[in-house]
Every structure is written in structure tokens, then in C-alpha cells.
Design a protein around this motif. Structure first.
Motif, PDB file in Angstrom:
ATOM      1  N   GLY A 118     -26.004  -7.862 -13.424  1.00 20.89           N
ATOM      2  CA  GLY A 118     -26.715  -6.778 -12.771  1.00 20.89           C
ATOM      3  C   GLY A 118     -27.229  -5.736 -13.741  1.00 20.89           C
ATOM      4  O   GLY A 118     -27.310  -4.557 -13.401  1.00 20.89           O
ATOM      5  N   LYS A 119     -27.565  -6.176 -14.955  1.00 19.13           N
ATOM      6  CA  LYS A 119     -28.027  -5.214 -15.959  1.00 19.13           C
ATOM      7  C   LYS A 119     -28.991  -5.880 -16.931  1.00 19.13           C
ATOM      8  O   LYS A 119     -29.092  -7.097 -17.000  1.00 19.13           O
ATOM      9  N   MET A 120     -29.672  -5.053 -17.663  1.00 15.45           N
ATOM     10  CA  MET A 120     -30.598  -5.536 -18.684  1.00 15.45           C
ATOM     11  C   MET A 120     -29.834  -5.794 -19.985  1.00 15.45           C
ATOM     12  O   MET A 120     -28.913  -5.066 -20.328  1.00 15.45           O
ATOM     13  N   ASP A 121     -30.255  -6.834 -20.672  1.00 13.45           N
ATOM     14  CA  ASP A 121     -29.739  -7.160 -21.982  1.00 13.45           C
ATOM     15  C   ASP A 121     -30.928  -7.137 -22.941  1.00 13.45           C
ATOM     16  O   ASP A 121     -31.981  -7.692 -22.623  1.00 13.45           O
ATOM     17  N   MET A 122     -30.756  -6.534 -24.077  1.00 12.45           N
ATOM     18  CA  MET A 122     -31.863  -6.384 -25.032  1.00 12.45           C
ATOM     19  C   MET A 122     -32.418  -7.734 -25.481  1.00 12.45           C
ATOM     20  O   MET A 122     -33.606  -7.854 -25.742  1.00 12.45           O
ATOM     21  N   LEU A 123     -31.596  -8.758 -25.559  1.00 12.98           N
ATOM     22  CA  LEU A 123     -32.052 -10.066 -26.012  1.00 12.98           C
ATOM     23  C   LEU A 123     -32.438 -10.997 -24.868  1.00 12.98           C
ATOM     24  O   LEU A 123     -33.392 -11.762 -24.975  1.00 12.98           O
ATOM     25  N   LEU A 124     -31.698 -10.958 -23.785  1.00 15.35           N
ATOM     26  CA  LEU A 124     -31.886 -11.921 -22.696  1.00 15.35           C
ATOM     27  C   LEU A 124     -32.739 -11.408 -21.540  1.00 15.35           C
ATOM     28  O   LEU A 124     -33.164 -12.190 -20.705  1.00 15.35           O
ATOM     29  N   GLY A 125     -32.945 -10.108 -21.477  1.00 14.27           N
ATOM     30  CA  GLY A 125     -33.642  -9.537 -20.320  1.00 14.27           C
ATOM     31  C   GLY A 125     -32.641  -9.257 -19.199  1.00 14.27           C
ATOM     32  O   GLY A 125     -31.451  -9.096 -19.457  1.00 14.27           O
ATOM     33  N   TYR A 126     -33.110  -9.258 -17.967  1.00 16.45           N
ATOM     34  CA  TYR A 126     -32.232  -8.947 -16.842  1.00 16.45           C
ATOM     35  C   TYR A 126     -31.234 -10.079 -16.611  1.00 16.45           C
ATOM     36  O   TYR A 126     -31.609 -11.247 -16.550  1.00 16.45           O
ATOM     37  N   ILE A 127     -29.975  -9.727 -16.494  1.00 19.86           N
ATOM     38  CA  ILE A 127     -28.916 -10.687 -16.175  1.00 19.86           C
ATOM     39  C   ILE A 127     -28.561 -10.481 -14.714  1.00 19.86           C
ATOM     40  O   ILE A 127     -28.147  -9.385 -14.301  1.00 19.86           O
ATOM     41  N   ASN A 128     -28.764 -11.528 -13.924  1.00 14.96           N
ATOM     42  CA  ASN A 128     -28.483 -11.434 -12.496  1.00 14.96           C
ATOM     43  C   ASN A 128     -27.045 -10.993 -12.228  1.00 14.96           C
ATOM     44  O   ASN A 128     -26.119 -11.371 -12.946  1.00 14.96           O
ATOM     45  N   ARG A 129     -26.881 -10.238 -11.160  1.00 11.73           N
ATOM     46  CA  ARG A 129     -25.553  -9.892 -10.658  1.00 11.73           C
ATOM     47  C   ARG A 129     -24.912 -11.197 -10.190  1.00 11.73           C
ATOM     48  O   ARG A 129     -25.591 -12.060  -9.633  1.00 11.73           O
ATOM     49  N   TRP A 130     -23.617 -11.373 -10.429  1.00 11.41           N
ATOM     50  CA  TRP A 130     -22.945 -12.601 -10.020  1.00 11.41           C
ATOM     51  C   TRP A 130     -21.533 -12.317  -9.517  1.00 11.41           C
ATOM     52  O   TRP A 130     -20.923 -11.310  -9.875  1.00 11.41           O
ATOM     53  N   VAL A 131     -21.066 -13.213  -8.669  1.00 10.67           N
ATOM     54  CA  VAL A 131     -19.687 -13.185  -8.190  1.00 10.67           C
ATOM     55  C   VAL A 131     -19.145 -14.605  -8.264  1.00 10.67           C
ATOM     56  O   VAL A 131     -19.894 -15.574  -8.179  1.00 10.67           O
TER      57      VAL A 131
END
Length: 153
Positions: free
Chosen positions: A112-125
């Protein structure tokens, strides 16, 4: 729900099992087969993929046993949209809140956040159930976009 039950029953089985045969007949689409290159140093093992592009499913065999199934709810990665239901009726378009109301508290969560290298990382459960794990991802507008059913045996 019938496809979900067949998916659960197929986990840990080989390609010639009656459970897997029953699953692929219920999908009603011819799979595109592919295999990862064989690498003796690969700790997770060689993977053979059954890709059901129109049905939004990808099934992976490792060490000759069904290891995981990916469900695509948003048409990503060239797959169609999976229109079935998962555990407890979880399906396309649901929010994280509605999923946790149906399934309870997950054992872990993140993203649920942005990563400088990967871009947006989906929220997960992630849920751990008897013999398998269910990993669910939610996109930036909090809609279920992908699920992975993973054998824990």
C-alpha cells in the motif's frame, strides 16, 4: 464456488490426478503451457505453468505437484478477468474491509505504498488455512486485483 473447491482439492496433486483433471475440465479453456528454464541451483524448483488467459487463471506446478494458482481480477499481465468466487464468496471488486469482514483478521499484511525502485506496491493480506495460504492484493483504489492460492504442504 465450485471452481474454488476444485482448486483446493488439486493443491499438492500431480498433473495426472483426477482432482486436477476435474479442475481443468471445469475451467473450459485450453491452457497455454510454459516452463521456467531448469536451474539446479533454484531453491524453489522448476515451475511448469498452465496459463488460462481468458479465464484469468495461472496454475503452477513445482516438483511435479500443483504448488500455486493465481487469480487475476483486474485483467492485468495480459490475463482476462477471473469471474469466480474464492473462499467465503470473496470476488472481484471487493475492498480490503469487505474481505476482512468475510474472512476475519489476516495473519499478515503489508504494501500500500510507493517504492522508489518498484513503483506502487499493492496493499496485501495473507491468510493461513489448513494445507494452504491465500494471499490477496488490493490496487490503489482498494479493489481486489489479484489472489494467490499457495500450497503449504
Amino acid at each position: 464456488m465450485a471452481v474454488w473447491t476444485k482448486c483446493i482439492n488439486s493443491l499438492g496433486k500431480n498433473e495426472s490426478s483426477s482432482e486436477f483433471t476435474d479442475l481443468i475440465l471445469s475451467i473450459g479453456e485450453t491452457a497455454q503451457l510454459s516452463e521456467d528454464p531448469i536451474d539446479d541451483n533454484d531453491p524453489i524448483g522448476h515451475t511448469k505453468h498452465y496459463k488460462y488467459i481468458h479465464s484469468g487463471l495461472e496454475i503452477g506446478f513445482r516438483n511435479d505437484l500443483l504448488n500455486h494458482i493465481h487469480f487475476y481480477f483486474d485483467g492485468s499481465e495480459g490475463y482476462g478477468i477471473f469471474n469466480g468466487q474464492l473462499l467465503c464468496g470473496v470476488s472481484s471488486g471487493q475492498s480490503e474491509k469487505s474481505v476482512t469482514e468475510a474472512l476475519g483478521k489476516p495473519v499478515s499484511s503489508g504494501g500500500g505504498k510507493m517504492d522508489m525502485l518498484l513503483g506502487y506496491i499493492n496493499r496485501w493480506v495473507r491468510y493461513e488455512l489448513k494445507g494452504y495460504a491465500l494471499h490477496l492484493q488490493f490496487d490503489q483504489i482498494d479493489q481486489l486485483c489479484r489472489a494467490s492460492l499457495i500450497s503449504s504442504d
